[in-house]
Design a protein around this motif. Structure first.
Motif, PDB file in Angstrom:
ATOM      1  N   ALA A   1       0.813  -1.213   0.000  1.00  0.00           N
ATOM      2  CA  ALA A   1       0.000   0.000   0.000  1.00  0.00           C
ATOM      3  C   ALA A   1       0.850   1.270   0.000  1.00  0.00           C
ATOM      4  O   ALA A   1       0.321   2.368  -0.173  1.00  0.00           O
ATOM      5  CB  ALA A   1      -0.930   0.003   1.215  1.00  0.00           C
ATOM      6  N   GLY A   2       2.169   1.115   0.226  1.00  0.00           N
ATOM      7  CA  GLY A   2       3.048   2.277   0.191  1.00  0.00           C
ATOM      8  C   GLY A   2       3.667   2.665   1.512  1.00  0.00           C
ATOM      9  O   GLY A   2       4.361   3.682   1.601  1.00  0.00           O
ATOM     10  N   VAL A   3       3.449   1.886   2.557  1.00  0.00           N
ATOM     11  CA  VAL A   3       4.088   2.157   3.849  1.00  0.00           C
ATOM     12  C   VAL A   3       5.562   1.769   3.754  1.00  0.00           C
ATOM     13  O   VAL A   3       5.892   0.688   3.258  1.00  0.00           O
ATOM     14  CB  VAL A   3       3.392   1.362   4.979  1.00  0.00           C
ATOM     15  N   LYS A   4       6.434   2.651   4.224  1.00  0.00           N
ATOM     16  CA  LYS A   4       7.854   2.310   4.275  1.00  0.00           C
ATOM     17  C   LYS A   4       8.062   1.279   5.386  1.00  0.00           C
ATOM     18  O   LYS A   4       7.551   1.437   6.486  1.00  0.00           O
ATOM     19  CB  LYS A   4       8.700   3.542   4.539  1.00  0.00           C
ATOM     20  N   VAL A   5       8.828   0.232   5.099  1.00  0.00           N
ATOM     21  CA  VAL A   5       9.110  -0.824   6.071  1.00  0.00           C
ATOM     22  C   VAL A   5      10.581  -0.744   6.448  1.00  0.00           C
ATOM     23  O   VAL A   5      11.450  -0.634   5.588  1.00  0.00           O
ATOM     24  CB  VAL A   5       8.787  -2.216   5.477  1.00  0.00           C
ATOM     25  N   ALA A   6      10.865  -0.783   7.746  1.00  0.00           N
ATOM     26  CA  ALA A   6      12.236  -0.849   8.249  1.00  0.00           C
ATOM     27  C   ALA A   6      12.491  -2.266   8.753  1.00  0.00           C
ATOM     28  O   ALA A   6      11.558  -2.988   9.099  1.00  0.00           O
ATOM     29  CB  ALA A   6      12.448   0.157   9.377  1.00  0.00           C
TER      30      ALA A   6
END
Length: 148
Positions: free
Chosen positions: A51-56
């Protein structure tokens, strides 16, 4: 679920970086609910990422039974690829640039650029071909100095 999708929408709205820390869900291998938790966390991470969430790439699990396997970042990268469906390059970005964004230090680290801090791993094999190649470390450069 609608609640999960609403949470993802809110993460996007707030510009939140998701620190998935999937490795923590394998802490107690003998617990039957463990595989359910890992599947749920992996699915949520994949949905959020898509969905476009940045993942760390989180590495919170540093206790038993995984003690002695440090650094855990390699295990976390493998879970991001194998269970959450990120590409190898997306997982590497999660461990570098997105981690810097989460810490608010992306103006000086997290990318290979002039005037950025030079903390680098030089690898024997290409991790974009196989994420497990991050374990094949040839050299370590920290603060611009060759350590190994």
């Amino acid at each position: 679920s609608p609640e999960m999708l609403a949470t993802i929408d809110e993460l996007i709205l707030q510009g939140t970086v998701l620190d998935a820390t999937l490795l923590i869900f394998e802490r107690y291998d003998s617990e039957p609910e463990n595989s359910m938790r890992l599947r749920w966390a992996s699915n949520f991470t994949k949905l959020a990422h898509d969905a476009g969430v940045k993942v760390a790439a989180g590495t919170d699990d540093q206790g038993t039974p995984l003690a002695g396997k440090l650094p855990n970042i390699h295990d976390e990268l493998e879970r991001l690829v194998d269970t959450a469906g990120l590409s190898n390059l997306e997982a590497i970005t999660a461990a570098t640039y997105h981690g810097a964004i989460a810490l608010g230090i992306e103006e000086r680290t997290g990318l290979v650029r002039p005037n950025f801090y030079a903390d680098l791993l030089l690898l024997h094999d290409d991790p974009t071909l196989d994420i497990r190649n991050t374990r094949k470390i040839a050299h370590v450069i920290k603060h611009g100095q060759l350590l190994r």
